[in-house]
Design a protein around this motif. Structure first.
Motif, short mmCIF file in Angstrom:
data_model
loop_
_atom_site.label_atom_id
_atom_site.label_comp_id
_atom_site.label_asym_id
_atom_site.label_seq_id
_atom_site.Cartn_x
_atom_site.Cartn_y
_atom_site.Cartn_z
N PHE A 154 0.87 -1.14 -0.26
CA PHE A 154 -0.04 -0.03 -0.24
C PHE A 154 0.98 1.50 0.75
N ALA A 155 1.49 0.93 1.00
CA ALA A 155 2.62 2.35 0.82
C ALA A 155 3.70 2.74 0.37
N ALA A 156 3.62 1.69 -1.20
CA ALA A 156 4.29 2.05 -2.31
C ALA A 156 3.75 2.77 -3.73
N LEU A 157 2.46 1.39 -3.58
CA LEU A 157 1.89 1.96 -4.69
C LEU A 157 1.07 2.96 -4.16
N SER A 158 1.04 3.82 -3.23
CA SER A 158 1.12 5.59 -2.61
C SER A 158 1.72 6.08 -2.61
N GLU A 159 2.59 5.56 -2.92
CA GLU A 159 4.33 7.01 -2.91
C GLU A 159 4.72 6.54 -4.24
N THR A 160 4.73 6.12 -5.02
CA THR A 160 5.19 6.06 -6.55
C THR A 160 4.44 6.10 -7.23
N GLY A 161 2.71 5.77 -7.22
CA GLY A 161 1.72 5.86 -8.48
C GLY A 161 2.41 4.88 -9.48
N GLN A 162 2.87 3.44 -9.06
CA GLN A 162 3.27 2.90 -9.52
C GLN A 162 3.40 1.43 -10.12
N CYS A 163 2.95 -0.22 -10.52
CA CYS A 163 2.89 -1.08 -10.35
C CYS A 163 2.95 -1.84 -11.45
N VAL A 164 2.90 -3.34 -11.52
CA VAL A 164 2.54 -4.08 -12.61
C VAL A 164 1.75 -4.88 -12.13
N LEU A 165 0.39 -5.22 -12.87
CA LEU A 165 -0.04 -6.25 -12.58
C LEU A 165 0.36 -7.61 -13.74
N ASN A 166 0.69 -8.63 -13.00
CA ASN A 166 1.37 -10.28 -12.94
C ASN A 166 -0.02 -11.04 -13.04
N VAL A 167 0.56 -12.07 -14.00
CA VAL A 167 -0.28 -12.71 -13.84
C VAL A 167 -0.08 -14.48 -14.12
N PRO A 168 -0.77 -14.87 -13.19
CA PRO A 168 0.55 -15.83 -13.05
C PRO A 168 -0.52 -16.94 -13.64
N THR A 169 0.16 -18.16 -13.51
CA THR A 169 -0.83 -19.27 -13.99
C THR A 169 -0.47 -20.73 -13.29
N VAL A 170 -1.17 -22.23 -13.66
CA VAL A 170 -1.14 -22.31 -12.32
C VAL A 170 0.03 -23.28 -11.67
N GLU A 171 0.94 -23.16 -13.15
CA GLU A 171 2.85 -23.33 -12.31
C GLU A 171 3.25 -23.02 -11.19
N LEU A 172 2.43 -21.03 -10.93
CA LEU A 172 3.32 -20.57 -9.78
C LEU A 172 2.32 -21.00 -8.76
N ALA A 173 1.74 -21.25 -8.57
CA ALA A 173 0.43 -20.97 -7.40
C ALA A 173 0.95 -21.28 -6.32
N GLU A 174 1.51 -21.82 -5.71
CA GLU A 174 2.73 -22.57 -4.37
C GLU A 174 3.70 -21.14 -4.06
N GLN A 175 4.13 -20.45 -5.40
CA GLN A 175 4.54 -19.30 -5.18
C GLN A 175 3.86 -17.76 -5.02
N VAL A 176 2.91 -17.97 -5.29
CA VAL A 176 1.77 -17.21 -4.98
C VAL A 176 1.28 -16.66 -3.76
N ARG A 220 12.42 -8.15 -13.82
CA ARG A 220 12.89 -7.82 -15.00
C ARG A 220 11.50 -6.66 -15.60
N PRO A 221 13.08 -5.82 -15.47
CA PRO A 221 12.72 -4.25 -16.06
C PRO A 221 11.48 -4.03 -16.92
N ALA A 222 10.62 -3.51 -16.17
CA ALA A 222 9.11 -2.66 -17.21
C ALA A 222 9.84 -1.60 -18.13
N LYS A 223 9.07 -1.25 -19.08
CA LYS A 223 9.14 -0.46 -19.80
C LYS A 223 8.85 1.13 -19.59
N GLN A 224 7.31 0.94 -19.27
CA GLN A 224 7.40 2.77 -18.55
C GLN A 224 7.04 2.57 -17.03
N VAL A 225 7.12 1.65 -16.03
CA VAL A 225 7.06 2.07 -14.84
C VAL A 225 8.23 1.40 -14.01
N SER A 226 8.04 2.16 -12.94
CA SER A 226 9.39 1.30 -12.68
C SER A 226 9.22 0.02 -11.50
#
Length: 173
Positions: free
Chosen positions: A59-81, A103-109
């Motif tokens: 919450f603090a990071a999103l509030s302060e930077t105004g940036q994020c990435v929504l990453n869409v995992p699949t079932v193979e990453l269930a345990e990590q999620v 990995r670095p994003a193109k438009q956000v930090s």
């Protein structure tokens, strides 16, 4: 015959979209948080509404930077999620702990999660409902996906540690 559903379990009936890994970066430190309380609000530009608890480190990071990435995992990453949801980024590096590649994003930090099927780079575009509901409105400013994944088996949270998987596709066009 139907029986009464406890109000605390209503979200498990309505939960519409896949569980995401929301990534942020603040003060040079990347973090991840599972996110299932989100919804599409507009097609173009793509707008996504999401709820992030003020108690979460994200919450603090999103509030302060105004940036994020929504990453869409699949079932193979269930345990990590699930693992990312059971610990705090205040105390550890979730990328390292769960073997995920930033990995670095193109438009956000905020970083992309390389192992995810799709990545949506976002900027907070509206904060009007953050104070009352912790509801951020995000504009997707760049989107990536793996074209080799034609039918992603995404996770859908049903509550209390239970998930459904995206399954059979039905075309009615």
């Amino acid at each position: 015959m139907k029986v009464q559903l406890p109000l605390a379990e209503v979200y498990a009936v309505l939960e519409p979209g896949p569980v995401l890994l929301l990534s942020t970066s603040h003060a040079g430190r990347g973090n991840l948080m599972p996110l299932s309380w989100h919804c599409m609000l507009e097609f173009e530009p793509p707008l996504v509404g999401c709820v992030v608890s003020a108690a979460n480190f994200t919450f603090a990071a999103l509030s302060e930077t105004g940036q994020c990435v929504l990453n869409v995992p699949t079932v193979e990453l269930a345990e990590q999620v699930v693992g990312c949801g059971n610990c705090s980024g205040r105390e550890l590096d979730k990328f390292a702990r769960f073997g995920l590649t930033a990995r670095p994003a193109k438009q956000v930090s905020a970083p992309l999660v390389a192992e995810c099927y799709a990545n949506l780079e976002c900027r907070v575009t509206d904060r009007q409902l953050v104070g009352g509901y912790n509801f951020f409105i995000l504009e997707v400013v760049e989107a990536w996906h793996n074209p080799a994944v034609s039918a992603p088996r995404t996770l859908h949270h049903r509550g209390f540690g239970k998930f459904m998987l995206a399954g059979e596709e039905l075309s009615l066009s």
